[in-house]
Enzyme design. Structure first.
Site, PDB file in Angstrom:
ATOM      1  N   GLU A  85      49.358  39.226  32.480  1.00  0.00           N
ATOM      2  CA  GLU A  85      48.372  38.195  32.880  1.00  0.00           C
ATOM      3  C   GLU A  85      48.915  36.796  32.593  1.00  0.00           C
ATOM      4  O   GLU A  85      49.255  36.473  31.454  1.00  0.00           O
ATOM      5  CB  GLU A  85      47.046  38.440  32.152  1.00  0.00           C
ATOM      6  CG  GLU A  85      45.920  37.590  32.702  1.00  0.00           C
ATOM      7  CD  GLU A  85      44.564  37.946  32.095  1.00  0.00           C
ATOM      8  OE1 GLU A  85      44.318  39.134  31.801  1.00  0.00           O
ATOM      9  OE2 GLU A  85      43.760  37.018  31.911  1.00  0.00           O
ATOM     10  N   LYS A 280      37.220  41.419  25.809  1.00  0.00           N
ATOM     11  CA  LYS A 280      38.372  41.646  26.693  1.00  0.00           C
ATOM     12  C   LYS A 280      39.407  40.548  26.454  1.00  0.00           C
ATOM     13  O   LYS A 280      40.612  40.803  26.400  1.00  0.00           O
ATOM     14  CB  LYS A 280      37.909  41.665  28.152  1.00  0.00           C
ATOM     15  CG  LYS A 280      38.986  42.040  29.157  1.00  0.00           C
ATOM     16  CD  LYS A 280      39.846  40.881  29.613  1.00  0.00           C
ATOM     17  CE  LYS A 280      40.875  41.314  30.646  1.00  0.00           C
ATOM     18  NZ  LYS A 280      41.842  40.271  30.967  1.00  0.00           N
ATOM     19  N   ASP A 296      50.190  52.300  19.945  1.00  0.00           N
ATOM     20  CA  ASP A 296      49.371  52.976  20.945  1.00  0.00           C
ATOM     21  C   ASP A 296      48.148  52.110  21.255  1.00  0.00           C
ATOM     22  O   ASP A 296      47.153  52.120  20.520  1.00  0.00           O
ATOM     23  CB  ASP A 296      48.964  54.339  20.354  1.00  0.00           C
ATOM     24  CG  ASP A 296      48.124  55.159  21.296  1.00  0.00           C
ATOM     25  OD1 ASP A 296      47.590  54.618  22.269  1.00  0.00           O
ATOM     26  OD2 ASP A 296      47.983  56.372  21.036  1.00  0.00           O
ATOM     27  N   HIS A 393      43.934  28.701  33.805  1.00  0.00           N
ATOM     28  CA  HIS A 393      44.297  30.003  34.361  1.00  0.00           C
ATOM     29  C   HIS A 393      45.036  29.823  35.688  1.00  0.00           C
ATOM     30  O   HIS A 393      46.084  30.412  35.912  1.00  0.00           O
ATOM     31  CB  HIS A 393      43.026  30.824  34.555  1.00  0.00           C
ATOM     32  CG  HIS A 393      43.297  32.224  34.999  1.00  0.00           C
ATOM     33  ND1 HIS A 393      43.795  33.172  34.151  1.00  0.00           N
ATOM     34  CD2 HIS A 393      43.167  32.816  36.196  1.00  0.00           C
ATOM     35  CE1 HIS A 393      43.950  34.294  34.805  1.00  0.00           C
ATOM     36  NE2 HIS A 393      43.579  34.107  36.060  1.00  0.00           N
TER      37      HIS A 393
HETATM   38  C1  MEV Z   1      40.443  36.719  30.960  1.00  0.00           C
HETATM   39  O1  MEV Z   1      41.481  37.660  30.926  1.00  0.00           O
HETATM   40  C2  MEV Z   1      39.745  36.654  29.624  1.00  0.00           C
HETATM   41  C3  MEV Z   1      38.521  35.751  29.569  1.00  0.00           C
HETATM   42  O2  MEV Z   1      37.584  36.124  30.577  1.00  0.00           O
HETATM   43  C4  MEV Z   1      37.924  35.949  28.194  1.00  0.00           C
HETATM   44  C5  MEV Z   1      36.574  35.283  27.998  1.00  0.00           C
HETATM   45  O3  MEV Z   1      35.817  35.097  28.971  1.00  0.00           O
HETATM   46  O4  MEV Z   1      36.274  34.986  26.830  1.00  0.00           O
HETATM   47  C6  MEV Z   1      38.878  34.326  29.803  1.00  0.00           C
END
Ligand code: MEV
Length: 438
Positions: A85, A280, A296, A393
């Site tokens: 990513e 996530k 792992d 991003h």
């Molecule tokens: C993207 O991989 C992760 C985010 O969505 C985490 C979040 O929203 O805190 C930017």
């Protein structure tokens, strides 16, 4: 057309590839070329990778990046991260630098106990089962000595075995619930071997236990396996600073930033839809280091998300507070990691990653990984509560879009420059490429 095949695993690598490209690809020459393009030119190294799993046909690359300037317990680290990513490593590096200038990260391991269970069915009196268990408990441990003696020499081994009554959930269901200390090993093989030995001893001893009735002697072991839920293998990492130190430039009001940041964390604590995305983002950092260090990540993922639901509702893994003008942000997560065994002594890049991290103990690696998760979450929340996530991003994603359009180096240079002052969106990039090419 798809078709089935028997004896596939026995074919040579090249015959496996022939079958795949002939069966599934219209342009089988091109498919074969792509597969072979990723083979390592060093035959020995390629063979090592071939032998990690069954039916290897090629290698699957992920970028291995590094995030420098992580100050953890007053020691500087450059953290290796294997991830595809675009913005993750950049975000980690930015957060590391930010906190390096504010005292760095503090991390501590709270506990290191791992768990394994023998699940079995028993038809009879629980009192007799308890008697049997206390009679043979020391034999269970004794019979596992050939497996545990080396671990014991180093200070680890079996901590305890308990008999657990689960017959309220399923009729006749009981467990041997065992706890282990596996030191610098993740311990899956060690734990599973001990459990399988416990199961064997348990069944054999039941057959000759004189207080058991004939039916009680027939203990039916369903399975013996470690648990990837490790709430007693916990690490905590934290950052803190005066709220007034949270500004990086004059555009940001520190009080407002701190308030919004804590609100964002509070929302993830109470709202599962947000908590999943929030966590996530944490796992972006955690998985990347776990993978780079040959651990792992599926086990870590499963255990971490179970921990996030420990109160019966999925919630945030991080927490934040402001007290007496001090901003504090922390994470507490279960991590069963190893720095010996498994891939750690086999995969050359894993060995390199561990050396880069000053050859950490498992406890040190737990701290580093937790910090990577906290830093990632800090970076995400900082963007989300200020500029929005897309700015950073998309800037990082720009190169992927340019590569998709096979931009030349010259085009890349022009467009990267252009997008320093323009918002990156997929359509804006496409438009800009078309304009240059026209
Ligand atoms: C993207 O991989 C992760 C985010 O969505 C985490 C979040 O929203 O805190 C930017």
């Amino acid at each position: 057309m798809s078709k089935s095949i028997s004896g596939f695993s026995k074919l040579s690598k090249s015959k496996k590839i022939d079958w795949i490209v002939d069966t599934y690809f219209s342009n089988n020459k091109n498919a074969k070329h792509i597969l072979k393009q990723y083979w390592n030119s060093d035959d020995k190294l390629q063979q090592l990778h071939d032998e990690f799993i069954e039916n290897t046909i090629t290698n699957y690359y992920l970028p291995l990046g590094v995030a420098p300037n992580f100050l953890i317990n007053d020691k500087l680290y450059t953290i290796p991260m294997a991830i595809e990513e675009s913005s993750v490593v950049a975000a980690a590096s930015k957060a590391a630098k930010f906190w390096m200038d504010r005292g760095g990260f503090k991390a501590e391991v709270l506990s290191t106990t791992k768990i394994g269970q023998v699940h079995f069915m028993f038809q009879g009196s629980f009192e007799s089962l308890k008697n049997f268990f206390s009679t043979i408990k020391s034999k269970l441990i004794e019979d596992a000595k050939p497996i545990t003696k080396n671990m014991e020499k180093r200070g680890g081994g079996i901590i305890d075995i308990e008999l657990r009554d689960k017959s309220h959930d399923i009729e006749g269901y009981y467990q041997l619930h065992a706890t282990f200390e596996t030191l610098d090993a993740m311990g899956a093989n060690f734990i599973n071997s001990c459990l399988e030995q416990f199961a064997k001893t348990f069944k054999e001893e039941a057959l000759v236990f004189k207080d058991f009735s004939e039916s009680e002697k027939q203990i039916d072991v369903v399975m013996s396996i470690l648990s990837n839920y490790v709430p007693e293998c916990l690490v905590r990492a934290e950052v803190s600073c005066p709220v007034t130190d949270l500004t990086e430039n004059d555009n940001m009001n520190a009080d407002e930033f701190a308030r919004k940041f804590v609100q964002a964390v509070n929302i993830a604590e109470v709202e599962p839809y947000r908590a999943v995305t929030h966590n996530k983002g944490i796992m972006n950092g955690i998985d990347a280091v776990v993978l780079a260090t040959g651990n792992d990540f599926r086990a870590v993922e499963a255990g971490v998300h179970a921990y996030a639901s420990k109160k019966g509702k999925y919630s945030s893994l991080t927490h934040a507070s402001i007290n007496d003008g001090i901003f504090k942000f922390w994470i507490e997560i279960p991590l069963a990691l190893g720095t010996v065994g498994g891939l750690t002594s086999l995969h050359p890049l894993v060995k390199l990653a561990l050396e880069l991290l000053h050859k950490p103990t498992a406890k040190e690696l737990m701290q580093i990984v937790a910090v990577a998760g906290l830093a990632q979450n800090f970076a995400a929340l900082r963007s989300l509560t200020t500029t929005g996530i897309q700015e950073g991003h998309m800037k990082m994603h720009l190169m992927n879009i340019l590569n998709q359009f096979e931009a030349t180096n010259k085009e890349k240079e022009l467009l990267v420059n252009h997008f320093k002052t323009h918002t990156v969106t997929h359509s804006a990039v496409v438009e800009a490429i078309e304009k240059i090419r026209a």
